[in-house]
Design a protein around this motif. Structure first.
Motif, PDB file in Angstrom:
ATOM      1  N   ARG A  85       6.387 -45.275 -13.890  1.00 23.91           N
ATOM      2  CA  ARG A  85       7.058 -43.856 -13.799  1.00 23.91           C
ATOM      3  C   ARG A  85       8.483 -43.892 -14.408  1.00 23.91           C
ATOM      4  O   ARG A  85       9.221 -44.854 -13.840  1.00 23.91           O
ATOM      5  N   TRP A  86       9.015 -43.047 -14.934  1.00 24.17           N
ATOM      6  CA  TRP A  86      10.416 -43.301 -15.510  1.00 24.17           C
ATOM      7  C   TRP A  86      10.725 -44.081 -16.744  1.00 24.17           C
ATOM      8  O   TRP A  86      11.143 -43.872 -17.710  1.00 24.17           O
ATOM      9  N   SER A  90       8.013 -40.395 -18.411  1.00 23.66           N
ATOM     10  CA  SER A  90       8.795 -39.498 -17.529  1.00 23.66           C
ATOM     11  C   SER A  90       8.301 -38.076 -17.582  1.00 23.66           C
ATOM     12  O   SER A  90       7.533 -37.340 -18.569  1.00 23.66           O
ATOM     13  N   HIS A 117      14.930 -45.977 -10.406  1.00 30.69           N
ATOM     14  CA  HIS A 117      13.865 -46.033 -10.867  1.00 30.69           C
ATOM     15  C   HIS A 117      14.023 -47.373 -12.056  1.00 30.69           C
ATOM     16  O   HIS A 117      13.288 -47.483 -12.740  1.00 30.69           O
ATOM     17  N   ALA A 163      15.500 -37.611 -18.262  1.00 29.80           N
ATOM     18  CA  ALA A 163      14.066 -37.973 -18.411  1.00 29.80           C
ATOM     19  C   ALA A 163      13.936 -39.078 -19.536  1.00 29.80           C
ATOM     20  O   ALA A 163      13.174 -39.936 -19.496  1.00 29.80           O
TER      21      ALA A 163
END
Ligand SMILES: Nc1ncnc2c1ncn2[C@@H]1O[C@H](COP(=O)(O)OP(=O)(O)OP(=O)(O)O)[C@@H](O)[C@H]1O
Ligand SMILES: [Mg+2]
Length: 319
Positions: A85-86, A90, A117, A163
Motif C-alpha cells: 500500500r502507498w 496508492s 508508509h 498519492a
C-alpha cells in the motif's frame, strides 16, 4: 499488473447480505488507464475498496482473488499488505479532498502519511511532497496552508500529490473529479493523463461521468448491479456498445442538439435481492425469456470484446 477473479464483497445486515460486488473479474495492464463506470450504487467504490482490502465491517470479502503482480492481495497478512500500500499501490478514496484534516497544515498531514508508509525521515518526506506538489502544479507555499485556505481543485491536487509521493506503480482514484467545475475537471484529467504519459503510472479511474471516461481512459468496464456487464476499449464502448445497459447509458448522455432528456427506464435493483437471471432484464427493452431465468456469463465476442448478455450467446465463447 492486476487481475481480479470472481470477487464478491458483501455487507452484512439484519435483513441479509447486501451483495454489492457479486462476482467481478477484470484485468488491468501495466501503463493502462482503466475506467470503471456505472450508475450510483452499482458497486464501483465497493469493488475498489475490496481490491485494496479496505473493506470494514459490516462489509466483508466473501470470495475471490486479487492478483497484483502475481501476488494475491487477499491472502497477504497485514504487514505484507502495508508494504504494498502507498509504495506500490496508492488510493484516492471518493470524497477524499473533503476529508483532509482541518487542524493540520498540508505539510504536517502529508509528511505524517508518508512516514507512516515508508522509511523516510521527516526531512525526506517533506522533500518528496515538495517535489510532487511541483508535479501537480501547486506552489510550495501550499505546504504551510490549512485545507480551508485552498480551493476544491487545489485540495484535490494535494491529494494526488500525496498519492504519488512514494512513486507507486498503480494509482486507484475513486471519483477524483466529481463535484468540481468543468474547467478544474479538465485540468485534473490532463494531470492524471500526464501521470501515465510522463511518469508511467498505471491508473484505475472510477467515475459515473461518461464524458470524463471518454476523455481519459483507454479501456472501460461497465458495472451494473454488482457485476461487470461489459469491458471494451473506450472507443468501442462509445461508438459500438454491445450490452443493452451500455447502449442505454450512452444514449442517456445529454446532447445539445437534442432537447429531450433521456434516461434508463425503471430503477436499479437492491443488492439485498438482485433479480433472478440477468440483473438488467427488468429494465431491458431487448429482454428475452431466458433473461429472467439464467444469469448470463461473461462472453468473449468480436475478437476480444467482453459482454455478459444472452443476445450474444451464439456468437461468443465463454470467457
Ligand atoms: N458500509 C456499507 N454498509 C452497507 N451497505 C453499503 C455500505 N457501503 C455501500 N453499501 C451498499 O453497496 C452498494 C454499492 O455501493 P457503492 O458505494 O460501492 O456504489 P458506487 O457505485 O460507488 O456509487 P456512487 O456512484 O454513488 O459512488 C449500495 O447499494 C450501497 O448501499
Ligand atoms: Mg462510489
Amino acid at each position: 499488473m492486476l487481475e481480479v477473479q470472481d470477487l464478491r464483497v458483501y455487507y452484512k445486515s439484519i435483513l441479509g447480505d447486501y451483495k454489492s460486488v457479486d462476482g467481478v473479474s477484470l484485468s488491468v495492464n501495466r501503463g493502462e488507464i482503466f475506467g470503471i463506470a456505472g450508475e450510483s450504487g452499482c458497486g464501483k467504490s465497493t469493488l475498489v475498496d475490496g481490491v485494496l482490502r479496505l473493506i470494514r465491517p459490516p462489509g466483508y470479502i466473501k470470495s475471490g482473488k486479487v492478483l497484483f503482480e502475481g501476488v494475491d492481495l487477499l491472502s497477504l497478512d497485514e504487514s505484507g499488505l502495508n508494504k504494498i500500500r502507498w509504495s506500490k499501490i496508492s488510493y484516492i478514496p471518493q470524497g477524499s479532498m473533503n476529508s483532509l484534516n482541518p487542524v493540520l497544515t498540508i505539510e504536517e498531514q502529508a509528511t505524517d502519511t508518508l512516514i507512516e508508509h515508508s522509511n523516510l525521515t521527516k526531512n525526506d518526506a517533506k522533500k518528496a511532497i515538495e517535489e510532487k506538489l511541483r508535479v501537480v502544479g501547486l506552489p510550495r507555499e501550499v505546504l504551510r496552508s490549512y485545507p480551508h485556505e485552498l480551493s476544491g481543485g487545489m485540495r484535490q491536487r494535494v491529494i494526488i500529490a500525496i498519492a504519488i509521493a512514494l512513486n507507486p506503480s498503480l494509482v486507484v482514484a475513486d471519483e477524483p473529479i466529481t463535484a468540481l467545475d468543468v474547467v478544474v475537471q479538465k485540468s485534473l484529467l490532463s494531470l492524471l493523463k500526464e501521470l501515465r504519459d510522463k511518469y508511467g503510472v498505471t491508473l484505475i479511474f472510477v467515475s459515473h461521468d461518461m464524458a470524463a471516461h471518454a476523455q481519459l481512459v483507454d479501456k472501460l468496464a461497465i458495472m451494473y448491479a454488482g457485476k461487470v456487464v461489459e469491458i471494451a476499449s473506450t472507443q468501442d464502448i462509445f461508438y459500438n456498445p454491445l450490452h443493452p445497459y451500455t447502449k442505454l447509458l450512452i444514449a442517456s448522455i445529454p446532447r445539445l442538439e437534442k432537447k429531450e432528456i433521456k434516461g434508463i427506464p425503471g430503477i436499479a435493483p437492491s443488492p439485498l435481492n438482485w433479480p433472478k437471471g440477468c440483473r438488467f432484464h427488468t429494465r431491458c427493452p431487448w429482454a428475452m425469456e431466458v433473461c429472467s431465468t439464467i444469469e448470463p456469463e461473461m462472453l468473449k465476442v468480436n475478437g476480444g470484446r467482453m459482454v455478459a448478455c444472452h443476445l450474444y450467446q451464439n456468437g461468443g465463447e465463454k470467457y
